[in-house]
Design an enzyme around this catalytic site. Structure first.
Site, PDB file in Angstrom:
ATOM      1  N   LYS A 144       0.837  -1.222   0.000  1.00  0.00           N
ATOM      2  CA  LYS A 144       0.000   0.000   0.000  1.00  0.00           C
ATOM      3  C   LYS A 144       0.857   1.251   0.000  1.00  0.00           C
ATOM      4  CE  LYS A 144      -1.887   1.886   3.961  1.00  0.00           C
ATOM      5  NZ  LYS A 144      -1.753   3.347   4.071  1.00  0.00           N
ATOM      6  N   ARG A 178      -0.649  14.713  12.543  1.00  0.00           N
ATOM      7  CA  ARG A 178       0.128  14.331  11.369  1.00  0.00           C
ATOM      8  C   ARG A 178       0.445  15.571  10.523  1.00  0.00           C
ATOM      9  NH1 ARG A 178      -2.378   8.801   9.010  1.00  0.00           N
ATOM     10  NH2 ARG A 178      -0.267   8.543   8.216  1.00  0.00           N
ATOM     11  N   PRO A 179       1.301  16.443  11.037  1.00  0.00           N
ATOM     12  CA  PRO A 179       1.623  17.665  10.292  1.00  0.00           C
ATOM     13  C   PRO A 179       2.487  17.355   9.067  1.00  0.00           C
ATOM     14  CG  PRO A 179       2.997  17.507  12.246  1.00  0.00           C
ATOM     15  CD  PRO A 179       2.066  16.338  12.287  1.00  0.00           C
ATOM     16  N   ILE A 180       2.608  18.331   8.152  1.00  0.00           N
ATOM     17  CA  ILE A 180       3.496  18.126   6.991  1.00  0.00           C
ATOM     18  C   ILE A 180       4.538  19.248   6.917  1.00  0.00           C
ATOM     19  CG2 ILE A 180       1.858  16.727   5.650  1.00  0.00           C
ATOM     20  CD1 ILE A 180       1.440  19.272   3.885  1.00  0.00           C
ATOM     21  N   ASP A 181       4.903  19.792   8.087  1.00  0.00           N
ATOM     22  CA  ASP A 181       5.868  20.902   8.105  1.00  0.00           C
ATOM     23  C   ASP A 181       7.218  20.505   7.490  1.00  0.00           C
ATOM     24  OD1 ASP A 181       5.693  19.324  10.622  1.00  0.00           O
ATOM     25  OD2 ASP A 181       7.552  20.364  11.078  1.00  0.00           O
TER      26      ASP A 181
HETATM   27  N1  EPU Z   1       5.865  14.373  11.395  1.00  0.00           N
HETATM   28  C1  EPU Z   1       5.992  15.711  11.664  1.00  0.00           C
HETATM   29  N2  EPU Z   1       6.116  16.570  10.608  1.00  0.00           N
HETATM   30  C2  EPU Z   1       6.098  16.146   9.323  1.00  0.00           C
HETATM   31  C3  EPU Z   1       5.960  14.781   9.064  1.00  0.00           C
HETATM   32  C4  EPU Z   1       5.848  13.907  10.126  1.00  0.00           C
HETATM   33  O1  EPU Z   1       5.987  16.130  12.817  1.00  0.00           O
HETATM   34  O2  EPU Z   1       6.207  16.986   8.420  1.00  0.00           O
HETATM   35  C5  EPU Z   1       5.775  13.410  12.513  1.00  0.00           C
HETATM   36  C6  EPU Z   1       4.407  12.724  12.613  1.00  0.00           C
HETATM   37  O3  EPU Z   1       3.508  13.468  13.359  1.00  0.00           O
HETATM   38  C7  EPU Z   1       4.766  11.398  13.235  1.00  0.00           C
HETATM   39  C8  EPU Z   1       6.183  11.122  12.732  1.00  0.00           C
HETATM   40  O4  EPU Z   1       6.689  12.353  12.273  1.00  0.00           O
HETATM   41  O5  EPU Z   1       4.826  11.543  14.629  1.00  0.00           O
HETATM   42  C9  EPU Z   1       6.287  10.113  11.627  1.00  0.00           C
HETATM   43  O6  EPU Z   1       5.379  10.407  10.569  1.00  0.00           O
HETATM   44  P1  EPU Z   1       5.659   9.987   9.068  1.00  0.00           P
HETATM   45  O7  EPU Z   1       5.739  11.198   8.250  1.00  0.00           O
HETATM   46  O8  EPU Z   1       6.783   9.022   9.010  1.00  0.00           O
HETATM   47  O9  EPU Z   1       4.321   9.189   8.711  1.00  0.00           O
HETATM   48  P2  EPU Z   1       3.414   9.356   7.423  1.00  0.00           P
HETATM   49  O10 EPU Z   1       4.253   9.578   6.237  1.00  0.00           O
HETATM   50  O11 EPU Z   1       2.299  10.256   7.718  1.00  0.00           O
HETATM   51  C10 EPU Z   1       3.579   6.840   6.796  1.00  0.00           C
HETATM   52  C11 EPU Z   1       2.613   5.732   6.489  1.00  0.00           C
HETATM   53  C12 EPU Z   1       1.920   5.316   7.773  1.00  0.00           C
HETATM   54  C13 EPU Z   1       2.983   4.855   8.773  1.00  0.00           C
HETATM   55  C14 EPU Z   1       4.033   5.959   8.993  1.00  0.00           C
HETATM   56  C15 EPU Z   1       5.184   5.524   9.861  1.00  0.00           C
HETATM   57  C16 EPU Z   1       1.951   6.198   4.238  1.00  0.00           C
HETATM   58  C17 EPU Z   1       0.905   6.685   3.297  1.00  0.00           C
HETATM   59  N3  EPU Z   1       1.639   6.212   5.520  1.00  0.00           N
HETATM   60  O12 EPU Z   1       2.802   7.893   7.333  1.00  0.00           O
HETATM   61  O13 EPU Z   1       1.092   4.232   7.437  1.00  0.00           O
HETATM   62  O14 EPU Z   1       2.377   4.566  10.002  1.00  0.00           O
HETATM   63  O15 EPU Z   1       4.553   6.358   7.715  1.00  0.00           O
HETATM   64  O16 EPU Z   1       5.805   4.415   9.326  1.00  0.00           O
HETATM   65  O17 EPU Z   1       3.025   5.805   3.823  1.00  0.00           O
HETATM   66  C18 EPU Z   1      -0.730   2.779   7.697  1.00  0.00           C
HETATM   67  O18 EPU Z   1      -0.320   2.194   6.678  1.00  0.00           O
HETATM   68  O19 EPU Z   1      -1.624   2.331   8.450  1.00  0.00           O
HETATM   69  C19 EPU Z   1      -0.121   4.057   8.051  1.00  0.00           C
HETATM   70  C20 EPU Z   1      -0.680   4.898   8.900  1.00  0.00           C
END
Ligand code: EPU
Length: 423
Positions: A25, A126-129
């Site tokens: 996925k 889940r921010p995207i900063d």
């Molecule tokens: N975070 C920030 N700022 C950002 C990005 C992330 O503070 O700009 C923090 C998040 O709040 C979190 C941590 O960093 O605490 C990790 O987040 P990450 O960005 O790695 O997660 P994501 O990209 O939102 C992906 C998967 C998730 C999986 C996580 C961790 C996808 C579409 N989603 O999410 O998958 O849990 O990585 O491995 O790839 C799932 O499949 O059920 C799922 C939620």
């Protein structure tokens, strides 16, 4: 409509046999937007027939791409040459976390993107900063107002991006933005998950030069015109593999999961062995067998190659019947224990202290009506249902369909008594 469906499971059946894992996925939802970068039509294979892929197809079609998607075959042909807009509607963004990847991909190809802040599973903040910081480092102007991200650039230039924390999505989005930029982008403190490597391989197959994927420093040398040259097959789903491994152990079964990559599963394999299950690895298959009671264990979720947060929920369901007291620390997302509250209705004994769950194993769970609150919570409740006495009813199955391809069919083929019913 999927929302009104319930999943029913009569527990207590031992799972036995062989099952094939689907395409990943989290790799599919990154590779599909990457097709926007190709000047020629792309063919992607081994895509799973899941809701997140359907939303991705709708997104590409909304942008004007021609998409030929055969869910039964798992093959998708994308011709991005007809893309005529750079905005993604809120309705699609709400349905999928990975909609943020369209910012990086559209910015790289067209120098602009308008994408609402993403939705996805409610498992914490889940921010995207970090995504935005990375794009700015490449020279993009990125504004967020009223929930909409607007990014523009008059040609991106490679730069250095130091991620404040390891972020899968942030790493992917910056890789996408950097793929056609002038010069080299270096991402420090990059995520190392298998899907990062898969995206790098896909970009390289189109002529990009990505090095270091799978380590914490990734270098992307941008190439202005990328072109797909051959079909690309996405890697198998690490989390589906893990869920099936846990299901095998939970039912004291004997299951071989084929078409997987055992090295991606080391953290889970180690914990299952510690609990007393038997795990045999072959080149592209894993056999999980279990007899007798499982021992309680302690684990903490971490970035790859640590124990994945996405398997914390199914694994903590299994621990509810282990002998002794297990401790689970969730380090990635702050609201990822909601499945345990549901499982208390089934007799689970759990105490939660902020990011730590203390699970006291009970000999037997009992069926109840429970609700999936997110994708992996749904998977955890399926594991609980397989172990419980009686027939468990899971509502909100739409969450499960976001990320598992025909889960009930796969489990039925192994001997589970599981079916769907309309409200
Ligand atoms: N975070 C920030 N700022 C950002 C990005 C992330 O503070 O700009 C923090 C998040 O709040 C979190 C941590 O960093 O605490 C990790 O987040 P990450 O960005 O790695 O997660 P994501 O990209 O939102 C992906 C998967 C998730 C999986 C996580 C961790 C996808 C579409 N989603 O999410 O998958 O849990 O990585 O491995 O790839 C799932 O499949 O059920 C799922 C939620």
């Amino acid at each position: 409509m999927a929302q009104e469906e319930r999943m029913l499971i009569t527990g207590g059946q031992r799972l036995e046999g062989t099952v094939r894992v689907s395409g990943g996925k989290n790799t599919s939802v990154a590779i599909i937007p990457a097709t926007i970068l190709s000047q020629t039509p792309c063919v992607i294979e081994n895509l799973p027939d899941i809701e997140d892929v359907h939303v991705s197809v709708e997104t590409l079609r909304h942008l004007g791409a021609r998409v030929n998607w055969d869910p039964a075959l798992g093959t998708m042909e994308v011709d991005a040459s007809s893309i005529c807009r750079t905005d993604v509607p809120l309705e699609l963004c709400r349905r999928m976390r990975a909609s943020s990847y369209y910012i990086g991909a559209l910015l790289a190809r067209f120098g602009q993107a308008q994408v609402p802040l993403p939705g996805g599973c409610d498992i914490g903040r889940r921010p995207i900063d970090q995504h935005i910081k990375g794009m700015r480092a490449l020279g993009a102007r990125v504004e967020t107002a009223h929930g909409l991200v607007t990014a523009t650039a008059d040609g991106l230039t490679g730069g250095d991006v130091f991620m404040d924390m390891v972020t899968v999505g942030g790493t992917i989005n910056v890789m996408l933005a950097a793929a056609c930029a002038q010069g080299t982008t270096t991402i420090y403190n990059a995520a190392k998950e298998p899907h990062i490597v898969d995206l790098a391989n896909f970009l390289n197959s189109m002529g990009c030069r990505v090095k270091g994927a799978g380590t914490d420093v990734i270098r992307v040398r941008g190439v202005q015109k990328l072109a797909s040259r051959r079909p690309y097959a996405v890697i198998p789903d690490q989390i589906e593999t893990g869920t099936l491994m846990i299901a095998a152990a939970a039912t004291h079964g004997d299951v071989t999961i084929c078409g997987c990559i055992p090295t991606h599963m080391e953290a889970l394999t180690a914990k299952l062995l510690e609990m007393g299950a038997k795990v045999d690895e072959r080149d592209d298959a894993i056999r999980v067998r279990s007899i007798g009671a499982h021992r309680a264990v302690t684990f903490k979720t971490q970035v790859y190659p640590g124990f994945p947060t996405d398997l914390q929920q199914p694994m903590s369901a299994l621990l509810c019947t282990a002998t002794g007291t297990s401790t689970v620390v969730e380090n990635i997302f702050e609201s990822r224990f909601r499945h345990l509250a549901e499982m208390e209705r089934m007799g689970a004994r759990v105490r939660i202290f902020e990011q730590t769950a203390v699970i006291e194993g009970v000999p037997q769970l009992h069926a109840a009506a429970v609700e999936a609150t997110d994708l992996r919570a749904g998977a955890a409740l399926v594991i609980a249902g397989l172990m419980a006495q009686g027939t468990t009813e899971i509502s909100n199955t739409c969450f499960i369909d976001r990320g598992y391809e025909h889960l009930e069919k796969k489990l039925s083929s192994l001997g589970a008594v599981i079916w769907r019913a309309q409200e």
